[in-house]
Design a protein around this motif. Structure first.
Motif, PDB file in Angstrom:
ATOM      1  N   ASN A  31     -48.177 -55.386 -31.885  1.00  0.00           N
ATOM      2  CA  ASN A  31     -48.909 -54.986 -30.689  1.00  0.00           C
ATOM      3  C   ASN A  31     -48.014 -55.250 -29.474  1.00  0.00           C
ATOM      4  OD1 ASN A  31     -51.463 -55.664 -28.566  1.00  0.00           O
ATOM      5  ND2 ASN A  31     -51.808 -54.013 -30.019  1.00  0.00           N
ATOM      6  N   VAL A  65     -53.949 -52.073 -25.448  1.00  0.00           N
ATOM      7  CA  VAL A  65     -53.176 -51.420 -26.499  1.00  0.00           C
ATOM      8  C   VAL A  65     -53.852 -51.676 -27.840  1.00  0.00           C
ATOM      9  CG1 VAL A  65     -50.961 -51.371 -27.701  1.00  0.00           C
ATOM     10  CG2 VAL A  65     -51.028 -51.618 -25.206  1.00  0.00           C
ATOM     11  N   LEU A  76     -56.466 -52.554 -29.136  1.00  0.00           N
ATOM     12  CA  LEU A  76     -57.753 -53.261 -28.983  1.00  0.00           C
ATOM     13  C   LEU A  76     -57.628 -54.249 -27.829  1.00  0.00           C
ATOM     14  CD1 LEU A  76     -57.989 -54.116 -32.755  1.00  0.00           C
ATOM     15  CD2 LEU A  76     -59.757 -52.813 -31.573  1.00  0.00           C
ATOM     16  N   PRO A  77     -58.710 -54.557 -27.152  1.00  0.00           N
ATOM     17  CA  PRO A  77     -58.647 -55.670 -26.203  1.00  0.00           C
ATOM     18  C   PRO A  77     -58.326 -56.955 -26.972  1.00  0.00           C
ATOM     19  CG  PRO A  77     -60.666 -54.369 -25.888  1.00  0.00           C
ATOM     20  CD  PRO A  77     -60.028 -53.905 -27.169  1.00  0.00           C
ATOM     21  N   SER A  78     -57.384 -57.736 -26.481  1.00  0.00           N
ATOM     22  CA  SER A  78     -56.997 -58.951 -27.213  1.00  0.00           C
ATOM     23  C   SER A  78     -58.147 -59.944 -27.212  1.00  0.00           C
ATOM     24  CB  SER A  78     -55.758 -59.571 -26.558  1.00  0.00           C
ATOM     25  OG  SER A  78     -54.689 -58.670 -26.660  1.00  0.00           O
ATOM     26  N   ASP A  97     -52.534 -54.672 -21.713  1.00  0.00           N
ATOM     27  CA  ASP A  97     -52.684 -55.807 -22.632  1.00  0.00           C
ATOM     28  C   ASP A  97     -52.137 -55.436 -23.999  1.00  0.00           C
ATOM     29  OD1 ASP A  97     -53.597 -57.654 -24.503  1.00  0.00           O
ATOM     30  OD2 ASP A  97     -55.682 -56.957 -24.376  1.00  0.00           O
ATOM     31  N   ALA A  98     -50.934 -55.952 -24.305  1.00  0.00           N
ATOM     32  CA  ALA A  98     -50.340 -55.746 -25.636  1.00  0.00           C
ATOM     33  C   ALA A  98     -50.125 -57.107 -26.288  1.00  0.00           C
ATOM     34  CB  ALA A  98     -49.028 -54.973 -25.506  1.00  0.00           C
ATOM     35  N   LEU A  99     -51.115 -57.976 -26.138  1.00  0.00           N
ATOM     36  CA  LEU A  99     -50.978 -59.320 -26.710  1.00  0.00           C
ATOM     37  C   LEU A  99     -51.262 -59.304 -28.215  1.00  0.00           C
ATOM     38  CD1 LEU A  99     -52.632 -61.495 -23.910  1.00  0.00           C
ATOM     39  CD2 LEU A  99     -50.224 -61.502 -24.606  1.00  0.00           C
ATOM     40  N   PHE A 100     -52.437 -58.856 -28.586  1.00  0.00           N
ATOM     41  CA  PHE A 100     -52.813 -58.831 -30.005  1.00  0.00           C
ATOM     42  C   PHE A 100     -53.596 -57.572 -30.316  1.00  0.00           C
ATOM     43  CE2 PHE A 100     -52.802 -63.266 -28.632  1.00  0.00           C
ATOM     44  CZ  PHE A 100     -51.747 -63.726 -29.398  1.00  0.00           C
TER      45      PHE A 100
END
Ligand SMILES: NC(=O)C1=CN([C@@H]2O[C@H](COP(=O)(O)OP(=O)(O)OC[C@H]3O[C@@H](n4cnc5c(N)ncnc54)[C@H](OP(=O)(O)O)[C@@H]3O)[C@@H](O)[C@H]2O)[C@@H](O)CC1
Ligand SMILES: Nc1ncnc2c1ncn2[C@@H]1O[C@H](COP(=O)(O)OP(=O)(O)O)[C@@H](O)[C@H]1O
Ligand SMILES: [K+]
Length: 455
Positions: free
Chosen positions: A57, A145, A147-149, A113-116
Motif C-alpha cells: 500500500n 489508497v 482502503l482507509p487505513s 493515505d497509503a499507510l495500510f
C-alpha cells in the motif's frame, strides 16, 4: 454483479497474475497511475502529502507521488516505517524526493493515505492513528489508497479511530469494507481502479435487475398475483401491498387489514383459506403489521401451509423465533432487521456477510439482513451487498415497502435470491429519487421510474 473480494481472494488473484508473468512492480505502477490520475482529477495541482506505510500500500503511495510530481504537483511524502517488500523498496528508490518522518509531518491541502491496505492485521499504534487524524483533519481533500487505513478489509469494522475520506480508490476490485458499515461511511466516493487483475468472488454488489415490462401476451395473473396478509397494524400491510402493486404485480390481494387502501387492491377476509390456496396466487407476503396474537400465528401457519413462495418479514419473523424453523418447501425470503435477526438466529459471530450466509444455510431460506448496508445470502452460498442506499430510508415503514416489492419480484417468478436483490435495487433507487424528506408512503410513487430503468 460487481465482484467484492476478501483480502485473501485479492492476494490469490494477484498471485495468479504474477504467476502468469506480470510483476508486482507492474501492478504497483498501475495502482500508482490510477491514484495519481484520480488525485489529479479531484484536487488538480493542490499540494499533496502522501503517507506511506511499510507494505505494498505504501509502495503504491511512492509511485503515485512520483507520477503526481511529474505532472507538476508539489508532493511531499511522509513514511511511518521503511518499506519492507521488494516492490515497495523499488518504488521508494524511484521516488527521488525526501521522505519525512510521519510524526513531524506538516499537513497539505491534499492528503493521500497509503499507510495500510489489505495487509492491515491489527490496530494502528495510537501515535500513528493520531498523526493520520491530525493530517486528515487539516486537509481539504482526503484520498485513501485501496482502503482507509484502520478498517478491517473483510468485515468493515474499525480497528481504531479512522478519519473520513472524500474518495477511496479500490485497487482491482471492491472489498467488503467499501460496502459494509461502519467503514463504508468513511470511504467517501469509491472508485474501482482496473489494474489488470481478474478476480473471482463469492460475493457481489447488487446490480440493476433486468425486469422486462409486460408484453401483449401478459395478463394480470401472468404478471404475478401477490397475497399480503394484514393484521393488527393495517397501515404496514397497506404499504407492502401498494408497493407490490407499484413494483409490477398484476393482482394484489390484501387479506385482513383496515380501510384506506388503493381501490385496485382486492380485499379478502383474513381467514379465507380458499383464496389463499388459489393456484393463480404466486407469492405471499406476511409480517408487516401482522401482530403477534394467536390470530396472527394462525395466519402465519396458514401461509406456511400453502407451500407457496413466501416473503417473511417483521412480526412473522418474531413469531418464528424461539421455536425450530419450519422446513420451507417453496422459495422463501426472510427480511429481518438486526433486532429480528438476533431474535431468530441468536448471536452469530463474523462479518455481516458471514452472519447472513450462516443464517441462510441454517434456515434453508434466503436471508436479507437489512440496515444501512443490507446483505442478502442464499443457502447455496450466493451473497451480495446492496449498493449504498440513502440514509433517509431510516424511516418507519420503509421495510414494509421493501417486503411488498420483494413479494412482487417473487410473484413474477424470480428465485428468492434474485427477488431480494431486485427489491433492494428498486427500493434504493426509489429512495434516491424520493429525496431526503421521504416518508415510506412516497416510495411507491417512485417505483415507476425505478422499474422503467430495468426494462
Ligand atoms: N492486490 C493487488 O493486486 C495489488 C495490491 N497492491 C497494494 O498492496 C496492498 C497490500 O499490500 P500488503 O499486503 O503489503 O499490505 P499493506 O496493507 O501495505 O500492509 C502490510 C504491512 O503493514 C504491516 N502492518 C500491518 N498492520 C500493521 C499495523 N497495525 N501497524 C504497523 N504495521 C502493520 C505488515 O507487517 P506485519 O507487521 O503485519 O508483519 C506489513 O508490513 C493493497 O492494499 C494495495 O494497496 C498494489 O500494490 C498492487 C496490486
Ligand atoms: N441508515 C440507513 N441507510 C440506508 N438504509 C437504511 C438505513 N436505515 C434503515 N435503512 C433501510 O430502511 C428499511 C427499514 O426497514 P425496517 O427496519 O424493517 O423498518 P420498518 O419496520 O419501520 O419498515 C430497510 O430496508 C433498511 O435497509
Ligand atoms: K490506505
Amino acid at each position: 454483479m460487481k465482484p467484492i473480494v476478501t483480502a485473501a481472494e485479492m492476494r490469490a488473484a494477484e498471485a495468479a497474475v504474477i504467476g502468469g508473468g506480470t510483476s508486482v512492480e507492474t501492478l504497483m505502477e498501475r495502482a500508482g497511475e490510477a491514484i495519481a490520475e484520480a488525485a489529479w482529477r479531484y484536487a488538480g495541482t493542490a499540494p499533496a502529502l502522501i503517507l506511506c506505510g511499510p507494505g505494498n500500500n505504501g509502495g503504491d503511495g511512492y509511485v503515485a507521488g512520483r507520477l503526481l510530481r511529474e505532472r507538476g504537483v508539489p508532493v511531499r511524502i511522509a513514511a511511518s516505517a521503511e518499506p519492507r517488500t521488494d516492490a515497495a523498496r523499488a518504488a521508494r528508490v524511484a521516488w527521488d524526493g525526501p521522505v519525512e518522518p510521519l510524526a513531524d509531518a506538516r499537513p497539505a491541502p491534499l492528503l493521500i493515505d497509503a499507510l495500510f491496505g489489505t495487509g492491515l492485521t491489527r490496530p494502528l499504534d495510537p501515535s500513528l492513528g493520531d498523526a493520520l487524524d491530525r493530517l486528515a483533519g487539516a486537509a481539504r481533500y482526503r484520498i485513501a489508497v485501496d482502503l482507509p487505513s484502520g478498517v478491517g478489509t473483510d468485515d468493515g469494522i474499525l480497528l481504531g479511530p479512522v478519519p473520513r475520506f472524500d474518495l477511496t480508490i479500490a485497487l482491482g476490485a471492491l472489498k467488503p469494507a467499501h460496502r459494509l458499515q461502519p467503514s463504508a461511511a468513511l470511504c467517501g466516493r469509491v472508485a474501482v481502479a482496473d489494474i489488470g487483475v481478474p478476480v473471482t468472488a463469492r460475493l457481489g454488489e447488487v446490480a440493476r435487475p433486468r425486469l422486462p415490462p409486460p408484453g401483449p401476451a401478459d395478463n394480470k395473473y401472468s404478471r404475478g398475483m401477490v397475497a399480503v396478509i394484514g393484521g393488527e397494524m393495517p397501515g404496514a400491510a397497506i404499504l407492502a401491498a401498494t408497493a407490490a402493486q407499484r413494483a409490477g404485480a398484476g393482482y394484489v390481494a390484501l387479506f385482513g387489514g383496515g380501510p384506506g387502501a388503493p381501490a385496485a387492491l382486492v380485499r379478502k377476509d383474513i381467514g379465507d383459506q380458499a383464496a389463499l390456496s388459489d393456484p393463480r396466487l404466486c407469492a405471499i407476503v406476511i409480517g408487516p403489521g401482522l401482530g403477534r396474537t394467536e390470530e396472527a400465528r394462525a395466519a402465519l401457519d396458514r401461509a406456511l401451509g400453502t407451500g407457496k413462495p413466501l416473503l417473511l418479514d417483521a412480526d412473522a419473523l418474531s413469531l418464528l423465533a424461539g421455536r425450530p424453523l419450519p422446513r420451507f418447501v417453496a422459495p422463501t425470503l426472510m427480511t429481518p432487521h438486526e433486532g429480528e435477526f438476533l431474535r431468530l438466529f441468536g448471536r452469530i459471530e463474523g462479518s455481516k456477510v458471514e452472519r447472513a450466509r450462516l443464517a441462510a444455510a441454517r434456515a434453508g431460506a434466503v436471508v436479507l439482513l437489512k440496515g444501512a448496508d443490507s446483505v442478502i445470502a442464499a443457502p447455496d452460498g450466493r451473497a451480495a451487498i446492496a449498493p449504498p442506499a440513502p440514509s433517509w430510508l431510516a424511516s418507519a415503514g420503509t421495510g414494509d415497502v421493501l417486503a411488498g416489492i420483494a413479494g412482487a419480484m417473487l410473484a413474477r417468478g424470480l428465485d428468492a435470491f434474485d427477488a431480494g436483490c431486485a427489491a433492494l435495487w428498486l427500493h434504493g433507487r426509489a429512495a434516491e429519487m424520493a429525496g431526503p424528506a421521504l416518508i415510506a408512503d412516497d416510495l411507491a410513487q417512485h417505483l415507476a421510474p425505478a422499474l422503467a430503468a430495468c426494462g
